[in-house]
Design an enzyme around this catalytic site. Sequence first.
Site, PDB file in Angstrom:
ATOM      1  N   CYS A 222       0.837  -1.203   0.000  1.00 43.16           N
ATOM      2  CA  CYS A 222       0.000   0.000   0.000  1.00 43.16           C
ATOM      3  C   CYS A 222       0.875   1.258   0.000  1.00 43.16           C
ATOM      4  O   CYS A 222       1.479   1.578  -1.016  1.00 43.16           O
ATOM      5  CB  CYS A 222      -0.973  -0.051   1.173  1.00 43.16           C
TER       6      CYS A 222
ATOM      7  N   HIS B  24      -3.383  -5.683   1.103  1.00 43.21           N
ATOM      8  CA  HIS B  24      -2.635  -5.980   2.322  1.00 43.21           C
ATOM      9  C   HIS B  24      -2.603  -7.471   2.642  1.00 43.21           C
ATOM     10  O   HIS B  24      -3.532  -8.001   3.272  1.00 43.21           O
ATOM     11  CB  HIS B  24      -3.275  -5.252   3.506  1.00 43.21           C
TER      12      HIS B  24
ATOM     13  N   GLU C 272      -0.686  -8.807   4.861  1.00 39.65           N
ATOM     14  CA  GLU C 272      -0.439  -8.959   6.299  1.00 39.65           C
ATOM     15  C   GLU C 272      -1.719  -8.968   7.113  1.00 39.65           C
ATOM     16  O   GLU C 272      -1.710  -9.350   8.297  1.00 39.65           O
ATOM     17  CB  GLU C 272       0.502  -7.849   6.805  1.00 39.65           C
TER      18      GLU C 272
END
Length: 235
Positions: free
Chosen positions: A88, A197, A199
Site C-alpha cells: 500500500c 494488504h 499482512e
Amino acid sequence: MTARVGVVTFPGSLDDRDAARAVRIAGAEPVALWHDDPDLKGVDAVVLPGGFSYGDYLRCGAIARFSPIMGEIVPAARSGNLPVLGICNGFQILCESHLLPGALTRNRSLRFINRDITLRVESTATAWTNRYTSGEEILVVLKSGEGCYVADPDTLDELERTGRVVARYAEAAPNGSRREIAGIANEHGNVVGLMPHPEHAVEDLTGPSTDGLGFFTSLLAHLADGAPAAAGATG
C-alpha cells in the site's frame, strides 16, 4: 538461522505492527527499523508497511523516499541483493523512489476503499510469491484512497512482456488500476509492490483468510534457497 526481516516505521505508518506480526507468524524474526536511522541492522529483507507516511503530504510516499533509511534500502534493493516488499503506502514509496515504475493515484471513485478483495497471482518468480502457483486466486484486504496504479502504455507493455506483473484484481479493479494491476516487481524480482494488504490475511481469527501468509513464507523459501529471484518467469 532464523531470517531477520526489517519493518520500517515512518511518521504516519499504521500497519507496521501487523507486518511484524505476519513476519513472526511466517517463522522469521521481525526487526523494527526507524525512518530517521540509516542502520539496516543486518536484516535479510525489508517490508515497507501501509499507512500515511509523513501524512501523505505532497504525494503519497514523496517525502518518505528521502528518509535516511531509504538512502540505505534503495541501493541495496536496486542491486538485487535485498528483498523488499512495499505494501500500500510502501508500494507508493517504492514508486516514488524509482525502484518500481509508474505511480499510484486517487481511486477512480475518489473514495477510500476498504473491502476484502480477490487477487490472481500472475508471477511466482519473485522473492515474495514463489510459494504460490501461477493463476492462484487469493483473498486479502484492500484499503486505500490512492491505489490506482498508472503507467504509460510502453511501461505497461514492458511489465507484461517481462512477467513483472505480480498480481491482478480477479475482477475489475475497484480503484481503476490500469490492466487490473494490483502488484508489480522490479527486473530482479527482489522488489515487489502490492496495493492490497497480505499482512491482514494471515490468521483465521482476524482476517478474511490466511492467503496472505504466502508472501512471507515465500520470502523464507527464497532466503533459504539463496538464489536470486528472476521476475521474467511466470510459473
